[in-house]
Design a protein around this motif. Sequence first.
Motif, mmCIF file in Angstrom:
data_model
loop_
_atom_site.group_PDB
_atom_site.id
_atom_site.type_symbol
_atom_site.label_atom_id
_atom_site.label_comp_id
_atom_site.label_asym_id
_atom_site.label_seq_id
_atom_site.Cartn_x
_atom_site.Cartn_y
_atom_site.Cartn_z
ATOM 1 N N TRP A 221 53.045 -62.748 21.510
ATOM 2 C CA TRP A 221 51.851 -62.365 20.752
ATOM 3 C C TRP A 221 51.415 -60.926 21.062
ATOM 4 C CZ3 TRP A 221 50.460 -64.433 16.512
ATOM 5 C CH2 TRP A 221 50.637 -65.788 16.276
ATOM 6 N N PHE B 227 51.274 -57.847 18.436
ATOM 7 C CA PHE B 227 50.021 -57.115 18.264
ATOM 8 C C PHE B 227 50.228 -55.613 18.477
ATOM 9 C CE2 PHE B 227 45.920 -55.582 19.950
ATOM 10 C CZ PHE B 227 45.101 -55.911 18.870
ATOM 11 N N VAL C 56 54.946 -67.218 25.382
ATOM 12 C CA VAL C 56 54.290 -67.088 24.077
ATOM 13 C C VAL C 56 53.288 -65.946 24.101
ATOM 14 C CG1 VAL C 56 52.801 -68.278 22.423
ATOM 15 C CG2 VAL C 56 54.657 -69.515 23.508
ATOM 16 N N ASN C 57 52.590 -65.791 25.233
ATOM 17 C CA ASN C 57 51.626 -64.686 25.345
ATOM 18 C C ASN C 57 52.310 -63.328 25.200
ATOM 19 O OD1 ASN C 57 49.520 -66.449 25.735
ATOM 20 N ND2 ASN C 57 49.606 -66.332 27.953
#
Length: 196
Positions: free
Chosen positions: A6, A10, A2-3
């Motif tokens: 993200w 970004f 998930v990181n």
Amino acid sequence: MVNIIWVTLFVIGLVFAGINGTMDKVNEAIFQGAKEAVAICIGLISVLTFWLGLMKIAEKAGLLKGLSRLLQPIARRLFPDIPKDHPAMGYILSNMSANMFGLGNAATPMGIKAMEELKRLNGGKDEASRSMITLLAINTASITLIPTTVISIRIQYGSVSPTEIVGTTILATACSTMGAILVDRFFYYRRMRKRM
């Protein structure tokens, strides 16, 4: 994983803003979002403090034990693998009670403790047991009678009637809980049939 998603989103957003020349708007949105996040958190702290205090009063008055006794027959059918007086059942019932009152933050520690107890019952294996999967499904979908967090956010943003969502929330969470239980049972019995 998930990181990574993200960070990728970004970076793509920043590159896109740089290409379009809208980096100033991105900066403005970042600071505005941070400002709103702090305001929402402060508002949520007051509401959570109020409801956690109310839950403590309910606990001292014996209302939570009464609710747990009321939920116990349902929980016994949902978690047949758990021995009758095992601590995991107490944590599961406390978790379900807190979730019913929209206190997800208060329910989380009880859910974690329930999972730890269920892992002990499972012999410490890394593979999830039937009860662990059921708890995860019910905890994720959990029926909510009073959506305190959502009411708090609606109050903070000046809603004329912040509690008008209670009826719809009860209906929606009842449907999601029933769906979670049905899907959980479907896959459990399907797996059992494959083993035979």
